[in-house]
Motif scaffolding. Structure first.
Motif, mmCIF file in Angstrom:
data_model
loop_
_atom_site.group_PDB
_atom_site.id
_atom_site.type_symbol
_atom_site.label_atom_id
_atom_site.label_comp_id
_atom_site.label_asym_id
_atom_site.label_seq_id
_atom_site.Cartn_x
_atom_site.Cartn_y
_atom_site.Cartn_z
ATOM 1 N N CYS A 16 0.828 -1.209 0.000
ATOM 2 C CA CYS A 16 0.000 0.000 0.000
ATOM 3 C C CYS A 16 0.860 1.255 0.000
ATOM 4 O O CYS A 16 0.507 2.254 -0.616
ATOM 5 C CB CYS A 16 -0.937 -0.001 1.197
ATOM 6 S SG CYS A 16 -2.238 -1.225 1.054
ATOM 7 N N HIS A 21 -3.454 2.461 -1.482
ATOM 8 C CA HIS A 21 -4.501 1.556 -1.016
ATOM 9 C C HIS A 21 -5.478 1.223 -2.134
ATOM 10 O O HIS A 21 -5.670 1.993 -3.054
ATOM 11 C CB HIS A 21 -5.273 2.187 0.147
ATOM 12 C CG HIS A 21 -4.424 2.450 1.350
ATOM 13 N ND1 HIS A 21 -3.980 1.447 2.183
ATOM 14 C CD2 HIS A 21 -3.924 3.597 1.845
ATOM 15 C CE1 HIS A 21 -3.258 1.990 3.148
ATOM 16 N NE2 HIS A 21 -3.196 3.289 2.965
ATOM 17 N N CYS A 38 -9.616 -1.336 2.525
ATOM 18 C CA CYS A 38 -8.524 -1.621 1.597
ATOM 19 C C CYS A 38 -8.393 -3.139 1.462
ATOM 20 O O CYS A 38 -8.336 -3.847 2.470
ATOM 21 C CB CYS A 38 -7.222 -1.017 2.100
ATOM 22 S SG CYS A 38 -5.816 -1.438 1.070
ATOM 23 N N HIS A 40 -5.956 -4.827 0.581
ATOM 24 C CA HIS A 40 -4.623 -5.341 0.918
ATOM 25 C C HIS A 40 -4.347 -5.309 2.414
ATOM 26 O O HIS A 40 -3.976 -6.310 2.999
ATOM 27 C CB HIS A 40 -3.548 -4.556 0.169
ATOM 28 C CG HIS A 40 -3.694 -4.658 -1.314
ATOM 29 N ND1 HIS A 40 -3.492 -5.842 -1.999
ATOM 30 C CD2 HIS A 40 -4.043 -3.735 -2.234
ATOM 31 C CE1 HIS A 40 -3.712 -5.619 -3.284
ATOM 32 N NE2 HIS A 40 -4.046 -4.359 -3.459
ATOM 33 N N CYS A 41 -4.524 -4.141 3.053
ATOM 34 C CA CYS A 41 -4.143 -4.010 4.465
ATOM 35 C C CYS A 41 -5.345 -3.912 5.396
ATOM 36 O O CYS A 41 -5.182 -3.808 6.608
ATOM 37 C CB CYS A 41 -3.216 -2.817 4.662
ATOM 38 S SG CYS A 41 -4.018 -1.225 4.385
HETATM 39 ZN ZN LIG Z 1 -4.025 -0.598 2.111
#
Ligand SMILES: [Zn+2]
Length: 88
Positions: A16, A21, A38, A40-41
């Motif tokens: 990110c 993000h 998000c 991803h995170c």
């Molecule tokens: Zn993220």
């Protein structure tokens, strides 16, 4: 031969930081306020009262829950109104 799996572990936060993000809508609170996460995170954002995106803190979750309740009751009343007028 050793397999160091720790070296191949994907670090979403680093991704990110480099690529930014990747938010998707997780909840529609009202027509203008939405909650984002998000992919991803798992960082969460929401639309604040002035239209900016802010981090979804427990305080904002509370506000959104209230907004959602007001919005839904308003929508229900609107539905009843159109239903009533279609009968008359
Ligand atoms: Zn993220």
């Amino acid at each position: 031969m050793q397999n160091k799996s720790t070296n191949t572990a994907f670090i979403p936060k680093m991704y990110c930081n480099i690529f930014g993000h990747d938010y998707y809508v997780t909840k529609k609170v009202t027509r203008h306020v939405k909650e984002y996460t998000c992919s991803h995170c798992k960082k969460q954002l929401t639309t604040s009262s002035n239209g900016n995106l802010v981090e979804l803190t427990p305080k904002f979750k509370e506000i959104n829950a209230i907004l959602e309740r007001i919005h839904q009751s308003r929508m229900n009343r609107l539905k009843e109104k159109t239903f009533a007028s279609s009968i008359c």
